[in-house]
Design a protein around this motif. Structure first.
Motif, PDB file in Angstrom:
ATOM      1  N   HIS A   1       5.581-104.462 -26.826  1.00 26.18           N
ATOM      2  CA  HIS A   1       5.390-104.503 -28.132  1.00 26.18           C
ATOM      3  C   HIS A   1       5.579-105.185 -29.251  1.00 26.18           C
ATOM      4  CE1 HIS A   1       3.528-102.284 -31.652  1.00 26.18           C
ATOM      5  NE2 HIS A   1       4.913-102.351 -32.404  1.00 26.18           N
ATOM      6  N   TYR A   2       7.551-105.216 -29.566  1.00 27.64           N
ATOM      7  CA  TYR A   2       7.381-105.888 -30.431  1.00 27.64           C
ATOM      8  C   TYR A   2       8.224-107.590 -30.140  1.00 27.64           C
ATOM      9  CZ  TYR A   2       8.326-101.930 -33.377  1.00 27.64           C
ATOM     10  OH  TYR A   2       8.147-100.792 -34.027  1.00 27.64           O
ATOM     11  N   CYS A   3       8.616-107.895 -28.788  1.00 18.50           N
ATOM     12  CA  CYS A   3       9.000-109.310 -28.249  1.00 18.50           C
ATOM     13  C   CYS A   3       8.528-109.881 -27.185  1.00 18.50           C
ATOM     14  CB  CYS A   3      10.614-108.199 -27.591  1.00 18.50           C
ATOM     15  SG  CYS A   3      11.371-107.923 -29.395  1.00 18.50           S
ATOM     16  N   ALA A   4       7.224-109.319 -26.947  1.00 19.38           N
ATOM     17  CA  ALA A   4       6.529-109.959 -25.480  1.00 19.38           C
ATOM     18  C   ALA A   4       6.093-111.349 -25.627  1.00 19.38           C
ATOM     19  CB  ALA A   4       5.191-109.021 -25.357  1.00 19.38           C
TER      20      ALA A   4
ATOM     21  N   HIS B   1      14.024-105.516 -35.004  1.00 22.04           N
ATOM     22  CA  HIS B   1      12.810-104.267 -35.315  1.00 22.04           C
ATOM     23  C   HIS B   1      13.826-102.657 -35.203  1.00 22.04           C
ATOM     24  CE1 HIS B   1      10.374-108.062 -33.741  1.00 22.04           C
ATOM     25  NE2 HIS B   1       9.796-107.276 -34.638  1.00 22.04           N
ATOM     26  N   LEU B   2      14.920-102.653 -34.738  1.00 19.06           N
ATOM     27  CA  LEU B   2      15.469-101.041 -34.901  1.00 19.06           C
ATOM     28  C   LEU B   2      14.832 -99.590 -35.385  1.00 19.06           C
ATOM     29  CD1 LEU B   2      19.317-101.866 -33.796  1.00 19.06           C
ATOM     30  CD2 LEU B   2      17.495-100.866 -32.845  1.00 19.06           C
ATOM     31  N   GLY B   3      14.839-100.185 -37.123  1.00 23.57           N
ATOM     32  CA  GLY B   3      13.976 -99.787 -37.750  1.00 23.57           C
ATOM     33  C   GLY B   3      12.507 -99.048 -37.713  1.00 23.57           C
ATOM     34  N   GLY B   4      12.072 -99.820 -36.614  1.00 26.02           N
ATOM     35  CA  GLY B   4       9.652 -99.559 -36.643  1.00 26.02           C
ATOM     36  C   GLY B   4      10.206 -97.941 -36.577  1.00 26.02           C
ATOM     37  N   SER B   5       8.868 -97.865 -36.835  1.00 28.15           N
ATOM     38  CA  SER B   5       9.104 -96.199 -37.147  1.00 28.15           C
ATOM     39  C   SER B   5       8.573 -95.647 -35.293  1.00 28.15           C
ATOM     40  CB  SER B   5       7.487 -95.800 -38.219  1.00 28.15           C
ATOM     41  OG  SER B   5       6.233 -96.510 -37.592  1.00 28.15           O
ATOM     42  N   ASP B   6       8.228 -96.456 -34.374  1.00 26.66           N
ATOM     43  CA  ASP B   6       7.704 -96.068 -33.825  1.00 26.66           C
ATOM     44  C   ASP B   6       8.404 -96.601 -32.733  1.00 26.66           C
ATOM     45  OD1 ASP B   6       7.420 -98.434 -34.012  1.00 26.66           O
ATOM     46  OD2 ASP B   6       4.843 -99.005 -32.411  1.00 26.66           O
ATOM     47  N   PHE B   7      10.007 -96.989 -32.767  1.00 25.68           N
ATOM     48  CA  PHE B   7      11.343 -97.470 -32.404  1.00 25.68           C
ATOM     49  C   PHE B   7      11.997 -95.902 -31.434  1.00 25.68           C
ATOM     50  CE2 PHE B   7      14.943 -99.437 -30.433  1.00 25.68           C
ATOM     51  CZ  PHE B   7      14.322-100.784 -30.278  1.00 25.68           C
ATOM     52  N   GLY B   8      11.732 -96.467 -30.124  1.00 23.04           N
ATOM     53  CA  GLY B   8      12.039 -95.312 -29.438  1.00 23.04           C
ATOM     54  C   GLY B   8      14.055 -94.728 -29.705  1.00 23.04           C
ATOM     55  N   ALA B   9      13.833 -93.919 -30.079  1.00 19.70           N
ATOM     56  CA  ALA B   9      15.619 -93.213 -29.907  1.00 19.70           C
ATOM     57  C   ALA B   9      16.331 -93.500 -28.877  1.00 19.70           C
ATOM     58  CB  ALA B   9      16.034 -92.069 -30.199  1.00 19.70           C
ATOM     59  N   PRO B  10      15.960 -93.670 -27.288  1.00 16.16           N
ATOM     60  CA  PRO B  10      16.528 -93.993 -26.461  1.00 16.16           C
ATOM     61  C   PRO B  10      16.905 -95.955 -25.975  1.00 16.16           C
ATOM     62  CG  PRO B  10      14.512 -92.444 -25.450  1.00 16.16           C
ATOM     63  CD  PRO B  10      14.293 -92.344 -27.129  1.00 16.16           C
TER      64      PRO B  10
ATOM     65  N   GLU C   1      22.985-111.844 -23.450  1.00 19.09           N
ATOM     66  CA  GLU C   1      22.374-112.922 -23.341  1.00 19.09           C
ATOM     67  C   GLU C   1      20.704-113.335 -22.750  1.00 19.09           C
ATOM     68  OE1 GLU C   1      23.374-116.587 -24.248  1.00 19.09           O
ATOM     69  OE2 GLU C   1      24.877-115.367 -25.323  1.00 19.09           O
ATOM     70  N   ASP C   2      20.727-111.633 -22.270  1.00 20.34           N
ATOM     71  CA  ASP C   2      19.099-111.337 -21.188  1.00 20.34           C
ATOM     72  C   ASP C   2      18.791-110.500 -21.280  1.00 20.34           C
ATOM     73  OD1 ASP C   2      16.885-112.122 -19.610  1.00 20.34           O
ATOM     74  OD2 ASP C   2      17.608-113.761 -18.530  1.00 20.34           O
ATOM     75  N   VAL C   3      18.376-109.756 -21.211  1.00 22.14           N
ATOM     76  CA  VAL C   3      17.890-107.846 -20.884  1.00 22.14           C
ATOM     77  C   VAL C   3      17.608-107.580 -19.796  1.00 22.14           C
ATOM     78  CG1 VAL C   3      18.026-107.457 -23.944  1.00 22.14           C
ATOM     79  CG2 VAL C   3      16.238-108.109 -22.463  1.00 22.14           C
TER      80      VAL C   3
ATOM     81  N   LYS D   1      16.055-100.745 -18.855  1.00 20.25           N
ATOM     82  CA  LYS D   1      14.803 -99.681 -19.114  1.00 20.25           C
ATOM     83  C   LYS D   1      14.367 -98.272 -19.867  1.00 20.25           C
ATOM     84  CE  LYS D   1      15.370 -95.391 -16.058  1.00 20.25           C
ATOM     85  NZ  LYS D   1      16.436 -94.183 -15.938  1.00 20.25           N
ATOM     86  N   ALA D   2      15.759 -98.884 -20.880  1.00 18.58           N
ATOM     87  CA  ALA D   2      15.551 -97.580 -22.232  1.00 18.58           C
ATOM     88  C   ALA D   2      14.125 -98.475 -23.350  1.00 18.58           C
ATOM     89  CB  ALA D   2      16.459 -97.767 -23.211  1.00 18.58           C
ATOM     90  N   CYS D   3      13.863 -99.417 -22.739  1.00 22.50           N
ATOM     91  CA  CYS D   3      13.242-100.392 -23.796  1.00 22.50           C
ATOM     92  C   CYS D   3      11.967-100.774 -23.454  1.00 22.50           C
ATOM     93  CB  CYS D   3      14.371-101.783 -24.536  1.00 22.50           C
ATOM     94  SG  CYS D   3      15.189-100.753 -25.701  1.00 22.50           S
ATOM     95  N   GLU D   4      11.037-100.601 -22.259  1.00 17.86           N
ATOM     96  CA  GLU D   4      10.456-101.595 -21.809  1.00 17.86           C
ATOM     97  C   GLU D   4       8.925-101.338 -22.206  1.00 17.86           C
ATOM     98  OE1 GLU D   4       8.180-100.838 -17.497  1.00 17.86           O
ATOM     99  OE2 GLU D   4       9.137 -99.707 -17.979  1.00 17.86           O
ATOM    100  N   ALA D   5       8.945-100.407 -23.412  1.00 16.01           N
ATOM    101  CA  ALA D   5       7.751-100.724 -24.503  1.00 16.01           C
ATOM    102  C   ALA D   5       7.952-100.979 -25.889  1.00 16.01           C
ATOM    103  CB  ALA D   5       7.360 -98.918 -25.183  1.00 16.01           C
ATOM    104  N   GLU D   6       9.647-101.355 -26.132  1.00 11.58           N
ATOM    105  CA  GLU D   6       9.633-101.954 -27.934  1.00 11.58           C
ATOM    106  C   GLU D   6      10.035-103.051 -27.082  1.00 11.58           C
ATOM    107  OE1 GLU D   6      11.127 -99.206 -25.765  1.00 11.58           O
ATOM    108  OE2 GLU D   6      11.429 -97.465 -28.309  1.00 11.58           O
TER     109      GLU D   6
END
Length: 120
Positions: A74-77, A91-100, A56-58, A66-71
């Motif tokens: 970038h995507y969800c600000a 946005h999982l398929g985004g080209s700059d979406f990190g594997a972690p 419900e709340d990341v 931790k793993a998605c700080e940049a994403e």
């Protein structure tokens, strides 16, 4: 780990530490999640509540935060925290979406979907 999880999962947490899992950085919680089907009933029930809160709340989901700080930035600000996991999933398929981050999002979604009781 929150106090309720610690109080309900003492025996199961002991098993995790006995297996070499060190406290910190969400490792004990991850251990409990991996053993969900084998946990004591009271621990499993409390863990389900924790997993539901994480979905419900990341902000309360250590692994995704931790793993998605940049994403998240970038995507969800502009998305409210309770919608951030859905935003990340979109946005999982985004080209700059990190594997972690992708791994953390998929793991959270898989666990949340694993138990229908998490979806009222």
């Amino acid at each position: 780990l929150d106090a309720m999880l610690q109080s309900q999962c003492g025996r199961d947490l002991f098993e995790c530490t006995r297996a070499g899992v060190l406290p910190g950085e969400g490792r004990l919680l991850k251990c409990l999640k991996e053993k969900l089907s084998k946990l004591q009933p009271s621990c499993a029930a409390q863990l389900r509540k924790t997993v539901h809160a994480e979905a419900e709340d990341v902000r309360v989901n250590f692994e995704v935060s931790k793993a998605c700080e940049a994403e998240l930035h970038h995507y969800c600000a502009s998305v409210k925290p309770e919608g951030a996991l859905g935003c990340l999933e979109l946005h999982l398929g985004g080209s700059d979406f990190g594997a972690p981050c992708a791994t953390a999002v998929r793991a959270t979604m898989r666990l949340a979907l694993q138990d229908y009781r998490l979806h009222p």
